[in-house]
Every structure is written in structure tokens, then in C-alpha cells.
Scaffold this active site. Structure first.
Site, mmCIF file in Angstrom:
data_model
loop_
_atom_site.group_PDB
_atom_site.id
_atom_site.type_symbol
_atom_site.label_atom_id
_atom_site.label_comp_id
_atom_site.label_asym_id
_atom_site.label_seq_id
_atom_site.Cartn_x
_atom_site.Cartn_y
_atom_site.Cartn_z
ATOM 1 C CB SER A 128 -0.663 0.119 1.247
ATOM 2 O OG SER A 128 -1.526 1.119 1.617
ATOM 3 C CE1 TYR A 152 -6.324 4.168 -1.356
ATOM 4 C CE2 TYR A 152 -4.673 4.104 0.503
ATOM 5 C CZ TYR A 152 -5.977 3.852 -0.122
ATOM 6 O OH TYR A 152 -6.751 2.929 0.490
ATOM 7 C CB THR A 178 -6.892 2.330 -4.644
ATOM 8 O OG1 THR A 178 -5.922 1.002 -4.644
ATOM 9 C CG2 THR A 178 -7.957 2.294 -3.998
ATOM 10 C CE LYS A 260 -7.531 -2.988 -3.806
ATOM 11 N NZ LYS A 260 -8.138 -2.159 -2.766
ATOM 12 C CG HIS A 284 -11.360 -0.075 -0.328
ATOM 13 N ND1 HIS A 284 -10.684 0.912 -1.050
ATOM 14 C CD2 HIS A 284 -10.722 0.135 1.007
ATOM 15 C CE1 HIS A 284 -9.582 1.175 -0.383
ATOM 16 N NE2 HIS A 284 -9.552 0.759 0.907
HETATM 17 C C1 FNR Z 1 -7.572 -2.080 2.778
HETATM 18 N N1 FNR Z 1 -7.581 -1.934 1.781
HETATM 19 C C2 FNR Z 1 -6.839 -1.045 0.840
HETATM 20 N N2 FNR Z 1 -6.843 -0.778 -0.464
HETATM 21 C C3 FNR Z 1 -5.961 -0.093 -1.026
HETATM 22 O O1 FNR Z 1 -6.068 -0.056 -2.277
HETATM 23 N N3 FNR Z 1 -4.853 0.484 -0.159
HETATM 24 C C4 FNR Z 1 -5.016 0.412 0.815
HETATM 25 O O2 FNR Z 1 -4.224 0.870 1.798
HETATM 26 C C5 FNR Z 1 -6.031 -0.336 1.614
HETATM 27 N N4 FNR Z 1 -5.911 -0.372 2.905
HETATM 28 C C6 FNR Z 1 -6.918 -1.023 3.552
HETATM 29 C C7 FNR Z 1 -6.881 -1.563 5.028
HETATM 30 C C8 FNR Z 1 -7.457 -2.382 5.579
HETATM 31 C C9 FNR Z 1 -7.533 -2.311 7.190
HETATM 32 C C10 FNR Z 1 -8.395 -3.061 4.762
HETATM 33 C C11 FNR Z 1 -9.274 -4.249 5.570
HETATM 34 C C12 FNR Z 1 -8.472 -3.126 3.573
HETATM 35 C C13 FNR Z 1 -8.757 -2.892 0.828
HETATM 36 C C14 FNR Z 1 -8.103 -4.089 0.317
HETATM 37 O O3 FNR Z 1 -7.133 -3.848 -0.626
HETATM 38 C C15 FNR Z 1 -9.060 -5.043 -0.281
HETATM 39 O O4 FNR Z 1 -9.608 -4.331 -1.284
HETATM 40 C C16 FNR Z 1 -10.218 -5.436 0.733
HETATM 41 O O5 FNR Z 1 -9.516 -5.708 1.895
HETATM 42 C C17 FNR Z 1 -10.541 -6.671 0.255
HETATM 43 O O6 FNR Z 1 -11.780 -7.147 1.000
HETATM 44 P P1 FNR Z 1 -11.383 -8.346 1.954
HETATM 45 O O7 FNR Z 1 -10.607 -9.361 1.643
HETATM 46 O O8 FNR Z 1 -10.843 -7.641 3.388
HETATM 47 O O9 FNR Z 1 -13.088 -8.547 2.487
#
Ligand code: FNR
Length: 387
Positions: A128, A152, A178, A260, A284
Site C-alpha cells: 500500500s 493512492y 486505487t 482497483k 474495498h
Molecule cells: C484495505 N484496503 C486497501 N486498499 C488499497 O487499495 N489501499 C490500502 O491502503 C488499503 N488499506 C486497507 C486497510 C484495511 C485494514 C483493509 C481491511 C483493507 C482494501 C483491500 O485492498 C481490499 O480491497 C479488501 O481488503 C478486500 O476485502 P476483504 O478481503 O478484506 O474482504
């Protein structure tokens, strides 16, 4: 015969002869509850929480649960190969770790532990932008293993370009942009605790170490943390961006780009028209738009729109190996896994992430085999029925 991911179950049973049992549950749906028991309320709320009342996270699960696998028999599955071609690279299985920010709130070794676990099994790790560790340090911990960088997309062009240069130099191969977070969503579990790690300068490591970011500060980060945090908050995202802005990223990144957060077939077409190489169908993990379509319900429409032109990745709700089979049947080329590995990290560091990877892939291998598939390639729409 080449080893199979399913061999993990024999390893577990054989360890049992010495009286050992796995340190974490092999039913990964139990990890959330264990994490809630063992970790602090701030990090637990941040990771488990979702947007609004959690309806999108629930819809993600419902969309996968409703679909059921229809196993086929007598199809010679004694030798299996789970590898797939994705974005010009060979992955050992159709799975990568999703980008998750601020992993140090779960474990002191944070992103480095998760990246090492992924590397140990050849699974791509997506770092990330909001990591607690600078991208160069994470890359150094991974050797030559496959790593992707999630952007981001900052308001500031110089910082964006600098991130891309650094990621390329550090060996990140795929850029994952994203699009669903032009601002932070309404997240009651964080709001109720007034918990946002970034305000403490946690999850800002890539920014604070960036020369283009530093150039915009009146004083160095160490001398004025609040000023650095304010500068970060001002540029973290940009709700004014539109599709033509992708041109800049396309021109600045020499390698595959996936966007994404795609849920509408027309957005998938726009991504293809903008020269993107793939999309991640994702909401997300239910953390952005409450009341949104379950991600698996959006997947077939996107595949129909662009499946012949783009790589289609999927995340949001994957918890088990059979969930991965379902995503493949709905047309995904591979899945990203989010929260399960983050819980594994919180509960047992690198070993916990490895446990999650091995459980998911063993279960995927067994579910495929027991359903009559020796490779992911034979999984199709008629592998599923709707309950
Ligand atoms: C995320 N996700 C996320 N996505 C992204 O593009 N950059 C990020 O920094 C983050 N940070 C983040 C923190 C936390 C705590 C979570 C749970 C999720 C989203 C992540 O990439 C992904 O899309 C989801 O976690 C997928 O869903 P599930 O597997 O958690 O249900």
C-alpha cells in the site's frame, strides 16, 4: 510428482504424531473473532470495520455464499497445477495479497512480515501507498519475489511521479491504482473511537521519506510532525480527478497498470480505453460505499464487458479456498485477499500470514480437485449454481 498445495494437510496431520496442532485455526473465518479477543480495540475496529452499518461487507459475503459449487466426478485430478498467467507473469496460484495500509498497527514487523510470508510462497505482495514501512525497505526484505505497488493517487504530481520512480527502482512490477478512495468513507467503528493512525504519522512512511513530499514542507518531518501530517492530509487524495487524468500515469509507468475499485461495466470499458491492463473488481472490502453492490455480483458484468481485453482481478469477501473457486467461475483471472492475512499477521506475525496463505491455497487445491478440476482453467460459469 510436483508437490501440491494440498500437501499442507498431511504436514499438519504428521505434526500431530508429535502432539503438535496448528497455532491458528485452519477455518480462517474464525480469525476475525480471535483477533478481536487478542488485539486492541483501535486496530481491531480499523481492520474489521466497514463503511456505514456494514451492509456492503455483508453483501460481499452474501454474493459469494449464494453461489454454490457443483462438483464433477471422474475427471483425473491426481496431478494438478494451480499456476496462472496474470499480467504477463506466472503466478503459482490465482491469488495475491491485497494492499492494506498501516500494517504496523497489527504487528511491529508490519509490511515486512507480510511481504516475507508472501515471498516464501511465491505469492505476489501488493504494498500500500499508506504502508508503515518505506517501499524500499519492504522490497529489500523480498529479494527477487513478485511485488506490486498500490497507488493512492496524490493530488501533487511531483509526489506521484516520485512514488512511481521509487517503486520502479525498488522492483515493483505492477502498478495498482486505487480509484475508490478519493476521500475516506464514513466508518463508524473508527469514528466512535476517534481512531485514525495517519494523524499520528503512522502509515505515512512512503510520504515522509519522499524527496518531492519533503520539498513541500517548511520544516523537516522530525522537527514538525503535525506540519508533515497536515501536508500529507492535503495531498493524500484528489476527488477532482477524472478518466483523462489516467494518461499521466500511463505515460509515467512502464509496466502493467490495473485500476482497483471497478464495479460498473462502463467503468471497466473506460479503463480499457485509457490503456489500462487490468481492473480489480472490488468495493474495498465494503469500506467505502455503504449500500453498495456485493463485489461478486458486479464481477460477471465486468468480465462480460472487458474480459477479452483486460485482466480481471477480484477482491472483497474472499475468506476460504472455495470462495476463490467461485470468483474464478464468475470470470476472475485471480483474486486478492485482504483481511484474512491481516488477521494472521496480528495473531502470529510472518508465521500467521504464511498460515493463512497455505490454508487458503490448500483449500483451493482440494476444492478444485474434489470438484473435478486439475487446473483453474477448467472452472467456468457452469461450475456454479445459484441457491
Ligand atoms: C484495505 N484496503 C486497501 N486498499 C488499497 O487499495 N489501499 C490500502 O491502503 C488499503 N488499506 C486497507 C486497510 C484495511 C485494514 C483493509 C481491511 C483493507 C482494501 C483491500 O485492498 C481490499 O480491497 C479488501 O481488503 C478486500 O476485502 P476483504 O478481503 O478484506 O474482504
Amino acid at each position: 510428482m510436483a508437490p501440491h498445495w494440498s500437501d499442507f494437510q498431511y504436514e499438519i496431520y504428521l505434526n500431530g504424531l508429535r502432539g503438535d496442532v496448528p497455532r491458528l485455526p485452519t477455518d480462517l473465518t474464525r480469525l476475525e473473532e480471535l483477533t478481536a479477543q487478542r488485539l486492541g480495540p483501535g486496530p481491531v475496529g480499523y481492520v474489521s470495520g466497514s463503511a456505514g452499518n456494514g451492509s456492503t461487507a455483508a453483501a460481499n459475503r452474501a454474493a459469494l455464499e449464494r453461489r454454490r459449487i457443483v462438483p464433477r466426478m471422474l475427471r483425473d485430478v491426481h496431478q494438478r497445477d494451480l499456476s496462472v498467467q496474470v499480467l504477463g507473469r506466472t503466478l503459482p496460484a490465482p491469488m495475491a495479497l491485497a494492499p492494506v495500509g498501516v500494517l504496523s498497527i497489527m504487528h511491529p514487523d508490519g509490511e515486512v512480515a507480510a511481504a516475507r510470508a508472501a515471498a516464501a510462497h511465491g505469492v505476489p505482495f501488493t504494498l500500500s501507498s499508506a504502508s508503515s514501512t518505506p517501499m524500499e525497505e519492504v522490497a529489500a526484505a523480498m529479494g527477487g519475489s513478485e511485488r506490486w505497488f498500490q497507488l493512492y493517487w496524490p493530488k501533487d504530481r511531483e509526489v506521484t511521479a516520485s512514488f512511481l520512480r521509487r517503486a520502479k527502482a525498488a522492483g515493483f512490477s505492477v502498478l495498482c491504482v486505487t480509484l475508490d478512495t478519493p476521500m475516506l468513507a464514513w466508518r463508524p467503528r473508527d469514528l466512535d473511537q476517534a481512531y485514525l493512525p495517519f494523524l499520528h504519522g503512522v502509515g505515512t512512511a512512503n510520504y515522509f521519506t519522499d524527496p518531492a513530499f519533503q520539498a513541500g514542507l517548511a520544516k523537516p518531518v522530525q522537527e514538525d510532525l503535525d506540519g508533515a501530517v497536515r501536508h500529507f492530509l492535503g495531498m493524500f487524495s484528489d476527488p477532482a480527478k477524472t478518466w483523462p487524468d489516467l494518461e499521466f500515469l500511463r505515460a509515467s509507468w512502464d509496466g502493467p497498470i490495473v485500476v482497483k475499485g471497478i464495479l460498473h461495466p462502463d467503468d471497466a470499458r473506460l479503463a480499457a480505453d485509457a490503456g489500462m491492463d487490468g481492473v480489480v473488481v472490488s468495493n474495498h472490502g465494503g469500506r467505502q460505499v455503504a449500500g453498495s453492490i456485493g463485489a461478486a455480483d458486479a464481477l460477471p458484468g465486468v468480465v462480460e464487458a472487458v474480459g477479452d481485453r483486460l485482466t480481471v482481478l477480484f477482491d472483497s469477501g474472499i475468506r476460504t479456498g472455495d470462495d476463490i473457486v467461485k470468483a474464478l467461475a464468475l470470470g476472475a483471472d485471480a483474486v486478492l485477499v485482504g483481511r484474512p492475512y491481516v488477521y494472521g499477521l496480528g495473531l502470529d506475525g510472518q508465521a500467521g500470514v504464511e498460515h493463512v496463505i497455505r490454508c487458503l491455497l490448500a483449500e483451493l487445491d482440494l476444492t478444485l480437485a474434489l470438484s473435478g478440476h486439475a487446473t483453474p482453467g477448467t472452472v467456468r460459469a457452469d461450475t456454479l449454481a445459484e441457491a
